[in-house]
Design an enzyme around this catalytic site. Structure first.
Site, PDB file in Angstrom:
ATOM      1  N   ASP A   1       0.781  -1.189   0.081  1.00 54.44           N
ATOM      2  CA  ASP A   1      -0.017   0.179   0.120  1.00 54.44           C
ATOM      3  C   ASP A   1       0.753   1.138   0.076  1.00 54.44           C
ATOM      4  OD1 ASP A   1      -2.275   1.851   0.637  1.00 54.44           O
ATOM      5  OD2 ASP A   1      -3.400  -0.160   1.113  1.00 54.44           O
TER       6      ASP A   1
ATOM      7  N   ASP B   1      -0.781   3.321  18.688  1.00 59.35           N
ATOM      8  CA  ASP B   1      -1.529   2.281  18.974  1.00 59.35           C
ATOM      9  C   ASP B   1      -0.552   0.727  18.349  1.00 59.35           C
ATOM     10  OD1 ASP B   1      -3.827   3.766  19.515  1.00 59.35           O
ATOM     11  OD2 ASP B   1      -5.045   2.857  18.021  1.00 59.35           O
TER      12      ASP B   1
ATOM     13  N   HIS C   1      -3.765   5.991   3.498  1.00 57.34           N
ATOM     14  CA  HIS C   1      -4.276   4.746   3.091  1.00 57.34           C
ATOM     15  C   HIS C   1      -3.843   3.657   3.659  1.00 57.34           C
ATOM     16  CE1 HIS C   1      -5.785   1.976  -0.100  1.00 57.34           C
ATOM     17  NE2 HIS C   1      -6.940   2.759  -0.083  1.00 57.34           N
TER      18      HIS C   1
ATOM     19  N   VAL D   1     -10.586   4.379  21.885  1.00 56.94           N
ATOM     20  CA  VAL D   1     -11.515   3.970  20.952  1.00 56.94           C
ATOM     21  C   VAL D   1     -11.933   2.672  20.734  1.00 56.94           C
ATOM     22  CG1 VAL D   1     -10.234   5.876  19.505  1.00 56.94           C
ATOM     23  CG2 VAL D   1      -9.587   3.490  19.227  1.00 56.94           C
TER      24      VAL D   1
ATOM     25  N   ASN E   1     -13.855   0.036  -7.090  1.00 60.27           N
ATOM     26  CA  ASN E   1     -14.981   0.793  -6.620  1.00 60.27           C
ATOM     27  C   ASN E   1     -15.587   1.387  -7.746  1.00 60.27           C
ATOM     28  OD1 ASN E   1     -14.203   0.383  -3.991  1.00 60.27           O
ATOM     29  ND2 ASN E   1     -12.363   1.791  -4.598  1.00 60.27           N
TER      30      ASN E   1
ATOM     31  N   SER F   1     -11.143  -1.186  -0.694  1.00 56.62           N
ATOM     32  CA  SER F   1      -9.877  -0.983  -0.059  1.00 56.62           C
ATOM     33  C   SER F   1     -10.098  -1.524   1.531  1.00 56.62           C
ATOM     34  CB  SER F   1      -9.208   0.396  -0.228  1.00 56.62           C
ATOM     35  OG  SER F   1      -8.613   0.413  -1.458  1.00 56.62           O
TER      36      SER F   1
END
Lengths: 74, 440
Positions: free
Chosen positions: B191, B200, B223, B240, B318, B385
């Site tokens: 990617d 995190d 992305h 979260v 897409n 994606s």
């Protein structure tokens, strides 16, 4: 010059095919033996000669990829 | 308990299990032979169980008829390298001795109890509601105050997600219920790179490589950080919901798209080569080029990957505008050796944009919450994606289950446990479940 992806037939002598491609006009960029392809660039006029190198399965122009812009499905 | 043999019907086995209190186990055993040890395994079963061994190859089209197996002690599946043993055969002293010996030269890799498998498209919410209502009725009839349950069945993936402090995608794939973390599995994400400063992911092991001239693997786009978050994010991020699937997997960050989101067939192939050479069991690619046929180089790369024990997974694209227009799957997802992934919304309907035509799986791909480069930290995005790393992460969980088994079985399993054939009309096997049967 065009950017190319050359697919090598499975079971071929990878280094020998790469050497023959160089002789036939390919400027080799990466020899990607784990996935069976060789990338590089060549004059458009040399592409038919590259296709005829023994052990070559396919010669294709490297296609561009672009992610969609933010805010649209990515 | 009645001895369960091969000709028992499912109902008979269920009755026997209920009366014996053996829960989800049928009483039969599944024996997995070591790779290449099929013939030796069949011989050992024959001698150790003193009962006939029947092969599926003895039936027309390998379509076994369990009712016709008579007094056979076991049935072998040569394509799968496994056998099913009756309870009496498994209880034979010589078989037990052979298993206990555990010799290195034993043809047997693994023995597991056979479990019942139930279609999961039953209306479990009605069942749970009915169960809760019955409990409530008994509670009230006894004259007790208050409520027996105080609960109701969650009505949607969003509601379940809120209860479980996770994203809707992780409840939909059931990753959040899995006992597996992907530990021991290498997941490559090809990617735009990754934000290695993201809080995190501190303490996680990364391998990283950029195939973009003049750019490091650090993600200047976002992305890649988002897709890696979905596939391999942490189990319990602070403040979260959980958004990551295979939180124990080793992450291989291959930058094949630039910070502006651009790449070429050559950069993608370079990343694929790196991932296969490093024997990454799962290779996730949320990328593609639309409007071109399957590329020979990608098809061969996918085949080489499978031969090396690696599974390539790519976004379908897409470009559809459903219901009116269904655009064809992009490349490399349109190659037959690469699994392509469609996007679903929280109602498990195919997203309007999801390309089709050649699709093997589907994952959550609308309003997906995941990690994003600092200072933003998190972002909600949509697209195939976002669906692809859900499937890749689930494949890593499956990979953890399947360590030691053959990759072909893993690939079959990744396709098999689909519960919602909502896009079957477009050659999709359905939605992928991250929940292995062994932990159901």
């Amino acid at each position: 010059m065009v950017d190319l992806v050359v697919t090598v037939k499975p079971g071929s002598d990878f280094d020998a095919v790469s050497a023959h491609l160089s002789q036939a006009g390919l400027e080799v960029r990466d020899k990607l033996e784990a996935v069976g392809s060789i990338t590089g660039s060549a004059r458009e006029i040399d592409v038919p000669r590259l296709r005829n190198v023994p052990g070559v399965l396919d010669v294709t122009e490297s296609a561009p990829i672009h992610l969609n812009p933010p805010g649209t499905p990515r | 308990m009645t001895d369960v043999i091969l000709t028992n019907t499912i109902d008979e086995m269920l009755q026997a299990a209920v009366s014996a209190g053996s829960g989800m186990y049928t009483g039969r055993k599944i024996v997995t032979f070591k790779p290449g040890a099929y013939d030796a395994g069949v011989r050992s079963l024959s001698t150790a169980t003193s009962r006939p061994v029947v092969s599926t190859a003895d039936f027309a089209g390998h379509a076994i008829n369990f009712a016709a197996l008579g007094d056979a002690g076991s049935v072998v599946f040569p394509e799968l390298n496994i056998a099913v043993l009756t309870a009496p055969a498994a209880a034979e002293p010589r078989f037990s001795q052979m298993v206990e010996a555990g010799a290195a030269d034993s043809p047997i890799l693994n023995i597991e109890p056979e479990t019942f498998v139930f279609a999961s498209d039953v209306d479990y919410q009605s069942y749970v509601r009915g169960f809760a209502a019955a409990a409530e009725r008994i509670f009230q009839d006894l004259g007790w105050k208050g409520s027996a349950t105080g609960l109701r069945a969650p009505a949607s993936h969003e509601e379940q997600a809120a209860v479980m402090a996770t994203t809707w995608g992780l409840t939909a794939t059931r990753a959040v219920s899995s006992h597996f973390s992907g530990t021991g599995i290498k997941v490559a994400i090809l990617d735009t790179g990754f934000d290695f400063q993201h809080p995190d992911f501190q303490g996680r092991a990364f391998s990283q490589q950029s195939f973009i001239s003049g750019e490091t693997p650090q993600d200047g786009n976002g992305h890649g950080t988002h897709t890696i978050g979905t596939a391999c994010g942490p189990k319990a991020p602070a403040g979260v919901p959980r958004y990551g699937t295979a939180f124990g997997a080793q992450i291989f960050v291959g930058k094949v798209l630039s910070n502006t989101g651009g790449g070429t067939t050559a950069t993608v192939l370079a990343g694929m080569n790196w991932a296969v050479a490093n024997r990454c069991e799962v290779i996730s690619m949320s990328l593609g080029a639309d409007g071109i046929p399957p590329q020979a180089a990608y098809t061969q790369a996918g085949r080489a990957a499978l031969n090396a024990g690696c599974l390539m997974i790519a976004a379908a694209g897409n470009r559809s505008r459903r219901p009116g227009t269904i655009a064809p799957t992009g490349s490399p997802g349109n190659s037959p050796t690469i699994m392509s992934v469609a996007a679903l919304d929280a109602n498990l309907q195919v997203a309007f944009f999801s390309s089709g035509g050649k699709v093997e799986s589907a994952g959550p791909g609308v309003d997906v919450f995941s990690s994003w480069p600092l200072p933003q930290r998190y972002k909600t995005e949509s697209g195939t994606s976002m669906a692809t790393p859900h499937v890749a992460g689930a494949a890593a969980l499956w990979g953890a289950v399947e360590l030691g088994a053959t990759r072909s079985i893993a690939m079959g399993r990744a396709r098999a446990p689909c519960r919602t054939p909502s896009i079957s009309s477009h050659r999709c096997g359905g939605r992928l479940s991250a929940m292995p049967l062994t932990s159901d």
